[in-house]
Design a protein around this motif. Structure first.
Motif, PDB file in Angstrom:
ATOM      1  N   PRO A   1       4.552  10.355   3.256  1.00  0.00           N
ATOM      2  CA  PRO A   1       5.989  10.335   3.550  1.00  0.00           C
ATOM      3  C   PRO A   1       6.776   9.521   2.537  1.00  0.00           C
ATOM      4  O   PRO A   1       6.270   8.574   1.945  1.00  0.00           O
ATOM      5  CB  PRO A   1       6.059   9.701   4.941  1.00  0.00           C
ATOM      6  N   ILE A   2       8.015   9.923   2.345  1.00  0.00           N
ATOM      7  CA  ILE A   2       8.956   9.199   1.497  1.00  0.00           C
ATOM      8  C   ILE A   2      10.118   8.782   2.381  1.00  0.00           C
ATOM      9  O   ILE A   2      10.726   9.617   3.048  1.00  0.00           O
ATOM     10  CB  ILE A   2       9.471  10.087   0.350  1.00  0.00           C
ATOM     11  N   PHE A   3      10.411   7.494   2.402  1.00  0.00           N
ATOM     12  CA  PHE A   3      11.525   6.976   3.191  1.00  0.00           C
ATOM     13  C   PHE A   3      12.620   6.496   2.256  1.00  0.00           C
ATOM     14  O   PHE A   3      12.343   5.903   1.210  1.00  0.00           O
ATOM     15  CB  PHE A   3      11.058   5.816   4.078  1.00  0.00           C
TER      16      PHE A   3
ATOM     17  N   LYS B   1       9.906   3.341  -6.197  1.00  0.00           N
ATOM     18  CA  LYS B   1       8.911   2.274  -6.269  1.00  0.00           C
ATOM     19  C   LYS B   1       8.063   2.258  -4.995  1.00  0.00           C
ATOM     20  O   LYS B   1       6.841   2.142  -5.057  1.00  0.00           O
ATOM     21  CB  LYS B   1       9.607   0.930  -6.452  1.00  0.00           C
ATOM     22  N   ASP B   2       8.705   2.389  -3.850  1.00  0.00           N
ATOM     23  CA  ASP B   2       7.983   2.389  -2.573  1.00  0.00           C
ATOM     24  C   ASP B   2       6.994   3.555  -2.491  1.00  0.00           C
ATOM     25  O   ASP B   2       5.872   3.402  -2.007  1.00  0.00           O
ATOM     26  CB  ASP B   2       8.957   2.461  -1.399  1.00  0.00           C
ATOM     27  N   PHE B   3       7.406   4.730  -2.964  1.00  0.00           N
ATOM     28  CA  PHE B   3       6.529   5.896  -2.930  1.00  0.00           C
ATOM     29  C   PHE B   3       5.312   5.676  -3.833  1.00  0.00           C
ATOM     30  O   PHE B   3       4.180   5.948  -3.435  1.00  0.00           O
ATOM     31  CB  PHE B   3       7.284   7.156  -3.350  1.00  0.00           C
ATOM     32  N   ILE B   4       5.526   5.160  -5.029  1.00  0.00           N
ATOM     33  CA  ILE B   4       4.422   4.892  -5.956  1.00  0.00           C
ATOM     34  C   ILE B   4       3.451   3.882  -5.348  1.00  0.00           C
ATOM     35  O   ILE B   4       2.227   4.034  -5.466  1.00  0.00           O
ATOM     36  CB  ILE B   4       4.959   4.420  -7.321  1.00  0.00           C
ATOM     37  N   GLU B   5       3.972   2.879  -4.659  1.00  0.00           N
ATOM     38  CA  GLU B   5       3.092   1.907  -4.005  1.00  0.00           C
ATOM     39  C   GLU B   5       2.253   2.566  -2.926  1.00  0.00           C
ATOM     40  O   GLU B   5       1.070   2.251  -2.766  1.00  0.00           O
ATOM     41  CB  GLU B   5       3.902   0.756  -3.428  1.00  0.00           C
TER      42      GLU B   5
ATOM     43  N   GLN C   1      -3.554   3.938  -1.582  1.00  0.00           N
ATOM     44  CA  GLN C   1      -4.318   4.947  -0.846  1.00  0.00           C
ATOM     45  C   GLN C   1      -5.694   4.447  -0.423  1.00  0.00           C
ATOM     46  O   GLN C   1      -6.083   4.632   0.732  1.00  0.00           O
ATOM     47  CB  GLN C   1      -4.437   6.216  -1.671  1.00  0.00           C
ATOM     48  N   PRO C   2      -6.476   3.783  -1.298  1.00  0.00           N
ATOM     49  CA  PRO C   2      -7.809   3.318  -0.863  1.00  0.00           C
ATOM     50  C   PRO C   2      -7.743   2.359   0.329  1.00  0.00           C
ATOM     51  O   PRO C   2      -8.608   2.398   1.204  1.00  0.00           O
ATOM     52  CB  PRO C   2      -8.364   2.619  -2.104  1.00  0.00           C
ATOM     53  N   ILE C   3      -6.725   1.526   0.389  1.00  0.00           N
ATOM     54  CA  ILE C   3      -6.577   0.602   1.522  1.00  0.00           C
ATOM     55  C   ILE C   3      -6.278   1.396   2.793  1.00  0.00           C
ATOM     56  O   ILE C   3      -6.861   1.145   3.844  1.00  0.00           O
ATOM     57  CB  ILE C   3      -5.472  -0.435   1.239  1.00  0.00           C
TER      58      ILE C   3
END
Length: 107
Positions: free
Chosen positions: A78-80, A87-91, A96-98
């Motif tokens: 999701p993108i908020f 920046k939030d989307f890239i993070e 993803q592994p976490i």
């Protein structure tokens, strides 16, 4: 039913073939993808979507699509809208592994 840029979102009991015709007519072009309301679906509904001629359908299950993904039950990241949306989307992608380790998305 709501139609958004080539995607249809069902808001009532699904009637995929009728919804396809209505969405195609209202938008003036073919609608190829659906998003399940609240991400809820089951195998009979996915089969109805397939039989109605859609190419794919999206759930709200958190994850990245890969070759093992069910084309009629695709995962999403999701993108908020925030002050720093990109920046939030890239993070989200980087962490993803976490997320996988917590079982929040498939690995």
């Amino acid at each position: 039913m709501a139609a958004i840029a080539g995607m249809i979102i069902f808001s009532q009991q699904p009637k995929p073939l009728q919804a396809t015709m209505v969405a195609d007519s209202e938008l003036g072009h073919e609608v190829n993808y659906v998003a399940y309301p609240t991400g809820t679906y089951n195998l009979p509904i996915a089969q109805m979507i397939k039989e109605a001629g859609y190419k794919a359908a999206f759930t709200i299950k958190y994850g990245n699509v890969d070759k093992a993904s069910n084309i009629f039950a695709l995962e999403r990241v999701p993108i908020f809208h925030t002050e720093e949306t990109n920046k939030d989307f890239i993070e989200r992608i980087r962490y993803q592994p976490i997320f996988e380790s917590f079982g929040w998305m498939k690995n």
